[in-house]
Design an enzyme around this catalytic site. Structure first.
Site, PDB file in Angstrom:
ATOM      1  CG  ASP A 197       5.923   3.485   1.516  1.00 58.91           C
ATOM      2  OD1 ASP A 197       5.909   4.309   2.448  1.00 58.91           O
ATOM      3  OD2 ASP A 197       4.943   3.287   0.770  1.00 58.91           O
ATOM      4  CG  PHE A 253      -1.839   1.261   1.136  1.00 62.15           C
ATOM      5  CD1 PHE A 253      -3.025   1.224   0.421  1.00 62.15           C
ATOM      6  CD2 PHE A 253      -1.465   2.472   1.725  1.00 62.15           C
ATOM      7  CE1 PHE A 253      -3.830   2.353   0.309  1.00 62.15           C
ATOM      8  CE2 PHE A 253      -2.265   3.601   1.610  1.00 62.15           C
ATOM      9  CZ  PHE A 253      -3.449   3.540   0.904  1.00 62.15           C
ATOM     10  CE  LYS A 311      -0.640   6.740   6.692  1.00 57.98           C
ATOM     11  NZ  LYS A 311      -0.285   5.668   5.762  1.00 57.98           N
TER      12      LYS A 311
HETATM   13  C1  LIG Z   1      -0.506   5.807   4.259  1.00 60.77           C
HETATM   14  C2  LIG Z   1       0.609   5.290   3.419  1.00 60.77           C
HETATM   15  C3  LIG Z   1       0.992   5.928   2.224  1.00 60.77           C
HETATM   16  C4  LIG Z   1       0.208   7.069   1.632  1.00 60.77           C
HETATM   17  O1  LIG Z   1       0.138   8.174   2.443  1.00 60.77           O
HETATM   18  P1  LIG Z   1      -1.016   9.289   2.206  1.00 60.77           P
HETATM   19  O2  LIG Z   1      -0.607  10.407   3.085  1.00 60.77           O
HETATM   20  O3  LIG Z   1      -2.319   8.655   2.592  1.00 60.77           O
HETATM   21  O4  LIG Z   1      -0.974   9.628   0.753  1.00 60.77           O
HETATM   22  C5  LIG Z   1       2.095   5.441   1.563  1.00 60.77           C
HETATM   23  N1  LIG Z   1       2.776   4.384   2.021  1.00 60.77           N
HETATM   24  C6  LIG Z   1       2.439   3.737   3.152  1.00 60.77           C
HETATM   25  C7  LIG Z   1       3.239   2.576   3.612  1.00 60.77           C
HETATM   26  C8  LIG Z   1       1.326   4.153   3.882  1.00 60.77           C
HETATM   27  O5  LIG Z   1       0.959   3.495   4.978  1.00 60.77           O
END
Ligand SMILES: *Cc1c(COP(=O)(O)O)cnc(C)c1O
Length: 416
Positions: free
Chosen positions: A224, A139, A253
């Protein structure tokens, strides 16, 4: 006519979320209050964005001071906040350079652009041919390019055409990564722990093996850590658990201190060097308001040793959850304060479990139908974790046989 906030959302909004049926109006620390005055323990912290708790006084003070001083300028001009934040982040993570964006998805998009251009410029892969390997179950956000490499059919369905150039390998399988690398492979984009997939922790040694394979083949390891970064899993970065330094890193985040969006793409110098003036940007990216808040957030993270706290309290929560041994529990997984309680769907859906927790004053959110996410602010205390554990145990006590599982509540369809 019903003019409650929920009714107004139903009447004027899009139906793209299925929130729990209550309306929040206040937050402080690990607690949230709804419009009826009921208090909840937040075991979800906005998908890990609220790692410092709600309305952390020092973060709010920074926000207010900086808002009064200088908030948004665009990158057309230098500000006194961006440079110091980049330095703080590079020093903390061991990366050489950093590029600010706003949402996590934009950070990932930046990583994809950097990897492709790096492959062309540095590796000599023809422009338009570079490929990026991703892991099944990933994700990384919701843009059209990012959903193109999602293995979730719902995330892609109806939104095509997708962006080409991605190859998928099973998560946690280093041999599959090695086998998938071809002459046009630029990078491997991977979450050190998969959050949205249901808190999937890869086998021990996986990240180290990935690091070794990426180095051997001259491809970029891009971590990520939008969800796992900044102390969530018990280390500053989840990669630190295996002493792995990625070539590029995405944060988001929690970086915004739970107050505003800010994300960051960090990389080696030769990777970041592909960007020239005009190649990439964002109106709000790197704005002094977000930078000031992020600097305070990093300072609090280090000063209050929140990663260590996540490590200790996470181990405690994990151990206590594993002691529950209820037949409805399929598995308990996680690291630090990023924990998934995986339930047998025949016994109970994660959605109805979350609704039952809500009525007992604990907020969480299901992921992938069967997993209840337990990820409180890192400022949570052991006593508050015990409070969550008793609510979880009380809900489990009401589930005495597979038949008693409740049908999940579905969102109302949009009026025609
Ligand atoms: C939440 C998330 C994203 C995307 O972040 P947004 O601020 O919602 O665009 C990307 N990578 C990971 C692993 C995430 O948990």
């Amino acid at each position: 006519m019903d003019n409650s906030p929920i009714a107004l959302e139903a009447r004027y909004g899009a139906n793209n979320y299925l929130p729990l049926p209550m309306v929040l109006e206040r937050g402080s620390g690990v607690y949230l209050w709804d419009t009826s005055g009921k208090r909840y323990l937040d075991m979800m912290s906005a998908y890990s964005a609220v790692s410092f708790g709600h309305s952390h006084p020092e973060l709010v003070a920074t926000l207010c001071e900086q808002a009064n001083q200088l908030a948004v300028t665009s990158r057309a001009f230098h500000t006194d906040q961006l440079g110091p934040l980049l330095e703080d982040l590079c020093r903390a993570t061991g990366m050489a350079r950093a590029l600010p964006m706003n949402s996590g998805a934009e950070g990932v998009e930046t990583a994809i652009k950097a990897a492709r251009k790096w492959a062309h410029r540095v590796r000599g892969i023809p422009d338009g041919s570079a490929r990026i390997i991703v892991a099944a179950g990933n994700f990384a956000g919701r843009t059209t390019t990012i959903i193109s490499f999602s293995s979730e059919a719902q995330y892609r369905s109806g939104f095509g055409p997708g962006t080409p150039g991605f190859d998928t390998v099973p998560y946690g399988d280093a041999a599959a990564l090695a086998a998938a690398i071809g002459p046009e492979t630029a990078a491997f984009l991977v979450e050190p722990i998969q959050g949205e997939a249901g808190i999937i922790v890869p086998p021990a040694g996986y990240l180290r093996a990935v690091r070794e394979i990426c180095s051997r083949h001259g491809i970029l390891m891009i971590a990520d850590e939008v969800q796992t970064g900044l102390g969530r899993t018990g280390r500053l970065l989840a990669c630190n658990h295996e002493d792995v330094q990625p070539d590029a890193l995405i944060l988001g985040k929690a970086l915004g201190g739970g107050l505003l969006p800010i994300s960051m793409f960090l990389a080696r110098t030769d990777v970041m060097a592909v960007f020239q003036p005009g190649d990439h940007g964002s109106t709000f990216g790197g704005n002094p308001l977000a930078c000031a808040v992020a600097r305070t957030a990093l300072r609090i993270l280090e000063r209050d040793q929140l990663a260590q706290r996540a490590d200790e309290l996470g181990s405690y929560l994990l151990a206590r959850l594993r002691e529950l041994r209820h037949p409805a529990i399929r598995a308990v997984r996680g690291r630090g304060l990023l924990i998934g309680l995986d339930l047998w769907p025949q016994w109970v859906s994660a959605r109805s479990f979350c609704e039952a927790l809500m009525s007992r004053g604990v907020l969480s959110k299901e992921t992938h139908q069967s997993v209840v996410r337990l990820a409180p602010p890192l400022t949570v205390t052991r006593a508050q974790i015990d409070q969550a554990l008793s609510a979880i145990a009380a809900v489990l006590d009401t589930i005495t046989s597979p038949q008693e599982s409740i049908t999940p509540v579905r969102g109302d369809a949009l009026p025609a």
